[in-house]
Design a protein around this motif. Structure first.
Motif, PDB file in Angstrom:
ATOM      1  N   UNK A 508      22.348 -43.871   6.179  1.00  0.00           N
ATOM      2  CA  UNK A 508      23.282 -42.952   6.827  1.00  0.00           C
ATOM      3  C   UNK A 508      24.328 -43.534   7.763  1.00  0.00           C
ATOM      4  N   UNK A 509      23.850 -44.582   8.660  1.00  0.00           N
ATOM      5  CA  UNK A 509      24.742 -45.082   9.631  1.00  0.00           C
ATOM      6  C   UNK A 509      25.167 -46.212   9.603  1.00  0.00           C
ATOM      7  N   UNK A 510      25.210 -46.788   8.592  1.00  0.00           N
ATOM      8  CA  UNK A 510      25.600 -48.547   8.630  1.00  0.00           C
ATOM      9  C   UNK A 510      27.188 -48.494   7.993  1.00  0.00           C
ATOM     10  N   UNK A 511      27.272 -49.727   8.039  1.00  0.00           N
ATOM     11  CA  UNK A 511      28.677 -49.893   7.479  1.00  0.00           C
ATOM     12  C   UNK A 511      28.550 -50.154   5.854  1.00  0.00           C
ATOM     13  N   UNK A 512      29.913 -50.671   5.383  1.00  0.00           N
ATOM     14  CA  UNK A 512      29.562 -50.813   4.058  1.00  0.00           C
ATOM     15  C   UNK A 512      28.654 -51.825   3.585  1.00  0.00           C
ATOM     16  N   UNK A 513      28.494 -52.817   4.037  1.00  0.00           N
ATOM     17  CA  UNK A 513      27.537 -54.058   3.652  1.00  0.00           C
ATOM     18  C   UNK A 513      26.129 -53.742   3.940  1.00  0.00           C
ATOM     19  N   UNK A 514      25.963 -52.973   5.262  1.00  0.00           N
ATOM     20  CA  UNK A 514      24.669 -52.159   5.573  1.00  0.00           C
ATOM     21  C   UNK A 514      24.176 -51.443   4.611  1.00  0.00           C
ATOM     22  N   UNK A 515      25.139 -50.623   4.118  1.00  0.00           N
ATOM     23  CA  UNK A 515      24.796 -49.544   3.133  1.00  0.00           C
ATOM     24  C   UNK A 515      24.236 -50.441   1.752  1.00  0.00           C
ATOM     25  N   UNK A 516      25.046 -51.315   1.285  1.00  0.00           N
ATOM     26  CA  UNK A 516      24.768 -52.081   0.140  1.00  0.00           C
ATOM     27  C   UNK A 516      23.385 -52.610   0.261  1.00  0.00           C
ATOM     28  N   UNK A 517      23.248 -53.349   1.268  1.00  0.00           N
ATOM     29  CA  UNK A 517      21.785 -53.964   1.418  1.00  0.00           C
ATOM     30  C   UNK A 517      20.675 -52.955   1.512  1.00  0.00           C
ATOM     31  N   UNK A 546      24.149 -38.591  -2.400  1.00  0.00           N
ATOM     32  CA  UNK A 546      25.055 -37.750  -3.327  1.00  0.00           C
ATOM     33  C   UNK A 546      26.661 -38.087  -2.766  1.00  0.00           C
ATOM     34  N   UNK A 547      26.738 -38.395  -1.536  1.00  0.00           N
ATOM     35  CA  UNK A 547      28.246 -38.554  -0.941  1.00  0.00           C
ATOM     36  C   UNK A 547      28.601 -39.820  -1.508  1.00  0.00           C
ATOM     37  N   UNK A 548      27.623 -40.575  -1.547  1.00  0.00           N
ATOM     38  CA  UNK A 548      28.065 -41.938  -2.057  1.00  0.00           C
ATOM     39  C   UNK A 548      28.572 -42.060  -3.287  1.00  0.00           C
ATOM     40  N   UNK A 553      33.657 -47.658  -3.942  1.00  0.00           N
ATOM     41  CA  UNK A 553      32.908 -48.740  -4.122  1.00  0.00           C
ATOM     42  C   UNK A 553      32.024 -48.847  -5.256  1.00  0.00           C
ATOM     43  N   UNK A 554      32.276 -49.654  -6.280  1.00  0.00           N
ATOM     44  CA  UNK A 554      31.525 -49.361  -7.547  1.00  0.00           C
ATOM     45  C   UNK A 554      29.994 -49.678  -7.150  1.00  0.00           C
ATOM     46  N   UNK A 555      29.753 -50.557  -6.217  1.00  0.00           N
ATOM     47  CA  UNK A 555      28.431 -51.074  -6.062  1.00  0.00           C
ATOM     48  C   UNK A 555      27.596 -50.075  -5.326  1.00  0.00           C
ATOM     49  N   UNK A 556      28.304 -49.378  -4.474  1.00  0.00           N
ATOM     50  CA  UNK A 556      27.387 -48.463  -3.915  1.00  0.00           C
ATOM     51  C   UNK A 556      27.153 -47.014  -5.068  1.00  0.00           C
ATOM     52  N   UNK A 559      24.440 -48.150  -7.272  1.00  0.00           N
ATOM     53  CA  UNK A 559      23.302 -48.223  -6.609  1.00  0.00           C
ATOM     54  C   UNK A 559      22.603 -46.757  -6.246  1.00  0.00           C
ATOM     55  N   UNK A 560      23.461 -46.044  -5.770  1.00  0.00           N
ATOM     56  CA  UNK A 560      22.992 -44.568  -5.317  1.00  0.00           C
ATOM     57  C   UNK A 560      22.637 -43.683  -6.867  1.00  0.00           C
ATOM     58  N   UNK A 561      23.371 -44.001  -7.885  1.00  0.00           N
ATOM     59  CA  UNK A 561      22.846 -43.553  -9.007  1.00  0.00           C
ATOM     60  C   UNK A 561      21.465 -43.888  -9.655  1.00  0.00           C
TER      61      UNK A 561
END
Length: 1080
Positions: A508-517, A546-548, A553-556, A559-561
């Motif tokens: 919820x609170x990280x940047x793009x890299x943190x989100x992917x990790x 759901x917001x992702x 970003x296709x990876x996000x 991954x969310x899917x």
């Protein structure tokens, strides 16, 4: 009006009336009213008793007519609010208006007592009126005129006649019946002895009603014994210790239907709590399929369980289908013979102190003021204790007690489980996912989630019928034993729970890299585990995922899917996704240029579509058209995986009728036909699933047939995949409504595949689909011949025992279709199939009864089969089904009775042996259902072949009833009605009666029908009616001669004879009239 009324009425003391007031009406003294010092209280008990009294009076007058007319020893007398104007203009009452100087007026009944006085009198008394009634019949008629004041009148009667039995019968006390009997025998006067004899019969009737009131009184005394949630929990925990798959256990499983507990400790939703319901319990025994029990304050009863409504939504039907029992064990004893046998053999392993600990939190009002007043943050042990409140097994209760003892915590108010928090039920959350103490449960959506480890939870709990729909997972093959082993001690939440919560924070609170990790780390967990899903929901992880889906970003996105696809297999998660409107971004992803996002989005929709709101959202956002486009794939190509995902989603969406229409309108049929060429069974399963769901629509069935898909459905019946076989058999079952499809199934050798599937008796779903397909295909006579060669009937007969009702309905339907041929009937008889068929006539399943009566009626066409049916008392059972409230059952039973009468030996005597049978079948001519009327007319035509029976039904008024039906335009009814008229003309003056009732002219119109069978039966009826001169005149006036002249040349010899005979009778009447005119 006996001892029960005297003891149950609630009285209150009032001041005695003065002597002056008593002198105002000397007549009242005779009734025992003057000087009374008590009157009836205004209370619910008295109101119910008065209502019972009025209903008793009405029923006596309706059922026991002769007894109701018996004259009382002394008339009942009371002060009434009725006035002479009430009786004005009504038959059987004589109203005398008051003179110029007189007040009021008077009323008397036309019926008189033995001494010549009226049975009922209404006379002025003081400022009001006094009524006297000397029989129940006139009393009931008078009370009916008081309309809304009828209970008030009954109250006045009771108050004025404290001992009505003494007044009416001249006897009282415990020996009233003996005294009344002696009075009859010892009375020397013949007239009085006759009167006393009638009164004695009336006393017997009243005494029977009094005993019924006494039984009701005993039941009312038990109302104070209210069942509590504490007692329910104790009994449930005890029974859980007796549950398991071992042969020594009493039952397979028993658990809460829902794990959610409201603030007052109840598990029933608030709108059911107002009906006194506490909770719902899901039970499965060794000999009875899974059912749901309602625990209410009055006791336990079995409800109707989950059912699909007209919108395709699965809802819990709370209506009772069993009696109410004071204890759950009593209900299970009554419900399950195996349980009844084994329960007394169980050894107790349940400690009283553990029961108390496990049930304490369930008790309503179990709150603590300190918890209500302060806000606290849940520690890990607190969360464990609260989670323990939702799982009332013995081990869990013990774990809760240990945890609370260790922390010294106080009892807390009932709070929702973690599964509810994602639904917005909690008003204030802490960072760790805790809740404000003292929160009162009020869920937003009213839905519950499956309990982890609860035995046999293959139905998803839900509470809003208009919004929620959950279906059992069709692929769930976990045994009850495996589910039982999944139960675990949850005194502590797993470490993964807190690890996932930390990852959700980074998500919820990280940047793009943190989100992917964070996404990748979440994927390392088992996201099908309910604890892990709960952790994601608790901190709003679903909303973030759901917001992702809208990110670039296709990876996000992928991954969310992947995470959403896994967690959406949970009921609560699907509901939460519905609240978040997650279907909109998922539908948008269906047109993504990349293959992977499209597949994942479609698979996620397939899981979410088990929720009714999600299904509607997908349709509203245009998702169905996009999913249908995904089916554009060549079998064996790389796009086949995309087509599989789309088919899975469409199969789930097709549970809704409107979605079925939308799927067909989107042009899915040709694409589905193309995909049937695939050899990938994982693709074929959802494809055939879509077809079998859509086959309920006639247009879809025609499209399936015209697209050549029947051949593929038949071919896949030979698959080794039972799920695919089930879908194919179910599709054929639904498509075989038309004869063209039945023929195609035979031409593609599908009958042999279907018959082979009958050997798979372990898979009940497959067996139900296969027997249904055989039933529908057997409605083609050529198919019946082919099925006989495959030894099908013997297999079907073997399936009539120890099978669920949905299988029995199809099996019996197939036997009924096979019995339409001579060989089929002989095979059923040789396979000993008549006995189980007759035994099934005592069932209660309406669809099964319709098919059983049809099969028995078809078998009755064979004389040897009919002899067996008669020996087993099958005709009597068929006749009893005429009393059913279901018109389909009535019609089917009446159709079956016709061949039974026709082929039975001594059929006339057999019919007369049924007490009230002829009167019952004649009364069905008042039905509004055309099929019932046609079947009853066919039965009457056969009954009337016996002269004595014809005389009886004539006395019951069959002639005017048949005449009243002659204006029908339904050719099926016309055919059998005219046949019945023809048969009934053979008795007495029935021909004249038909003419007088106006039946002749409408029958002439039947000759204009295009149905040749109507012509034949009508001509026979007219031939019989033409033997009366007046009927001949009526026929001639309505042009019957011209219509019959064309039928004289018919190829049907019976029609020729009837037409010529009618014309001959008319001609002879004309010649006689001419001679009479010439002679004059």
């Amino acid at each position: 009006m006996g001892q029960t009324l005297s003891t149950r009425f609630e009285w209150r003391e009032v001041a005695p009336v003065t002597s002056a007031a008593a002198a105002g009406g000397d007549a009242a003294a005779a009734g025992g009213a003057t000087g009374s010092t008590s009157s009836l209280k205004t209370s619910i008990t008295n109101q119910d008793l008065l209502y019972d009294l009025v209903k008793m009076l009405e029923q006596i007058c309706r059922v026991h007519v002769a007894e109701a007319r018996a004259e009382f020893r002394r008339p009942l007398q009371w002060t009434t609010s009725m006035r002479p104007a009430t009786f004005a203009g009504i038959d059987k009452w004589t109203v005398q208006s008051a003179g110029k100087n007189a007040k009021g007026g008077s009323v008397s009944s036309v019926d008189l007592r033995a001494d010549g006085t009226p049975l009922f009198q209404l006379e002025p008394a003081g400022n009001g009126f006094t009524a006297r009634a000397a029989s129940f019949e006139v009393l009931n008629r008078a009370l009916r005129l008081s309309e809304d004041d009828i209970l008030k009148e009954a109250q006045e009667i009771i108050q004025a006649n404290r001992d009505p039995v003494k007044i009416i019968f001249g006897v009282t006390g415990e020996n009233a019946l003996a005294e009344a009997f002696d009075a009859v025998n010892n009375e020397p006067n013949a007239r009085k002895r006759e009167q006393y004899g009638k009164l004695y019969k009336l006393l017997l009737v009243v005494n029977a009603f009094d005993l019924q009131l006494m039984k009701t009184a005993v039941k009312d005394l038990q109302k104070d014994k209210v069942l509590s949630i504490h007692a329910v929990t104790e009994e449930l925990l005890m029974l859980q210790s007796f549950a398991g798959h071992e042969a020594t256990k009493a039952l397979v499983s028993i658990d809460w239907e829902s794990d959610y507990t409201f603030a007052n400790g109840y598990k029933a939703p608030p709108w059911r709590q107002v009906h006194g319901e506490l909770c719902y319990i899901q039970v499965q025994t060794f000999d009875v399929s899974k059912f749901i029990v309602t625990a209410s304050k009055k006791g336990y009863f079995v409800n109707k369980g989950y059912a699909t409504n007209e919108k395709g939504e699965e809802i819990l039907d709370y209506d009772a289908i069993s009696n109410t029992f004071p204890a759950l064990i009593d209900l299970l004893r009554d419900r399950s013979p195996v349980f009844n046998k084994r329960i007394d053999e169980q050894r107790y392993t349940f400690a009283a102190d553990e029961r108390a600990a496990g049930a304490a939190e369930d008790e309503p009002g179990h709150h603590h003021e300190a918890d209500e007043a302060s806000e606290e943050v849940d520690t890990a042990d607190d969360l464990a204790a609260r989670k323990g409140e939702q799982h009332r097994t013995t081990r869990t209760a013990h774990a809760v007690r240990k945890t609370k003892a260790k922390n010294g915590s106080k009892p807390r108010a009932a709070e929702p489980s973690l599964k509810w928090r994602a639904l917005g039920a909690d008003a204030g959350k802490t960072v760790a996912g805790g809740m404000v103490a003292g929160w009162h449960a009020k869920p937003v959506t009213g839905r519950t989630a499956n309990k982890p480890g609860s035995a046999g939870k293959d139905r998803k709990s839900r509470r809003h019928a208009e919004e929620e729909e959950e279906f059992s997972d069709s692929g769930a093959d976990d045994s009850e034993e495996e589910m039982q082993e999944k139960r675990q001690d949850i005194s502590e939440l797993p470490a993964e729970y807190y690890a996932i919560q930390k990852l959700v924070k980074y998500l919820r609170g990280g940047n793009q890299t943190a989100t992917i990790i964070a996404i990748c780390s979440l994927r390392d967990f088992d996201l099908t585990n309910e604890f892990n899903q709960t952790a994601i929901r608790d901190l709003g992880g679903l909303e973030t995922l759901v917001n992702l889906l809208d990110t670039d970003d296709p990876k996000c996105k992928v991954g969310a899917l992947k995470i959403l696809k896994d967690v959406s297999q949970n009921v609560a998660t699907r509901s939460a996704l519905s609240d978040l409107d997650a279907m909109h971004p998922l539908v948008e992803l269906l047109r993504d240029s990349e293959r992977e996002p499209k597949c994942l989005a479609a698979e996620t929709i397939a899981h979410c579509a088990k929720n009714a709101r999600n299904r509607r959202s997908v349709r509203r956002y245009g998702g169905i058209k996009r999913l249908v486009r995904l089916l554009k794939a060549r079998p064996g190509s790389e796009d086949e995986q995309v087509a599989m995902a789309g088919a899975l989603a469409l199969a789930a969406l097709s549970k809704s009728e409107r979605n079925k229409e939308a799927i067909q309108a989107a042009g899915s049929i040709p694409l589905l036909a193309n995909l049937l060429n695939s050899h990938n069974e994982q693709l074929l399963i959802p494809v055939v699933g879509i077809l079998q769901e859509g086959a309920t629509d006639a247009n879809c069935r025609m499209a399936i047939r015209s697209s050549g898909m029947i051949r593929f459905l038949v071919a896949n019946l030979a698959s080794k995949n039972e799920e695919l076989q089930t879908h194919c058999a179910s599709a054929i079952f639904k498509c075989a409504e038309e004869d063209e499809t039945r023929t195609l199934v035979r031409q593609y050798n599908g009958l042999s595949h279907l018959v082979n599937l009958l050997d798979n008796t372990m898979n009940k779903e497959l067996l139900a689909a296969a027997t249904g397909a055989v039933w529908k295909c057997a409605q083609n006579l050529e198919n019946v011949a082919a099925l006989n060669k495959l030894n099908t009937i013997k297999k079907l007969v073997g399936l009539m025992e120890n099978q669920p009702e949905d299988v029995l309905v199809n099996v019996v339907g197939a036997l009924g279709a096979c019995a339409q041929t001579v060989d089929g009937r002989l095979t059923i008889k040789d396979s000993n199939g008549i006995t189980p068929l007759v035994n099934l006539l005592t069932g209660t399943n309406q669809s099964l009864l319709v098919n059983v009566t049809t099969a028995v009626g078809a078998c009755a066409l064979d004389s040897d089969c009919m002899a067996i049916i008669d020996r087993l008392d099958g005709v009597r059972l068929l006749w009893s089904l005429l009393k059913s409230n279901n018109p389909l059952v009535q019609a089917s039973a009446a159709w079956a009775i016709s061949p039974c009468i026709e082929h039975a030996k001594e059929s006339g005597e057999m019919v007369r042996s049924f007490v009230g049978g002829l009167e019952l079948i004649v009364s069905l001519l008042k039905s509004d259902n055309v099929d019932v009327l046609a079947s009853v007319c066919a039965a009457i035509a056969n009954i009337a072949k016996d002269e004595e029976n014809l005389a009886v039904i004539t006395d019951h008024g069959v002639v005017p009833m048949l005449a009243k039906l002659t204006n029908t335009r339904n050719d099926k009814l016309r055919r059998h009605l005219s046949e019945a008229v023809a048969r009934c003309c053979h008795w007495g003056n029935n021909r004249v009666s038909f003419g007088t009732a106006g039946a002749v002219a409408p029958l002439v119109k039947y000759l204009r029908s295009p149905d040749d069978e109507v012509h034949g039966s009508t001509a026979r009826a007219l031939h019989q009616l033409s033997m009366d001169p007046d009927n001949c005149i009526t026929m001639h006036e309505h042009g019957v001669v011209q219509l019959l002249l064309g039928m004289v040349g018919s190829s049907d010899p019976n029609l020729q004879v009837a037409a010529a005979g009618t014309i001959g009778n008319i001609r002879r009447l004309a010649l006689a009239s001419e001679k009479a005119a010439m002679g004059s």
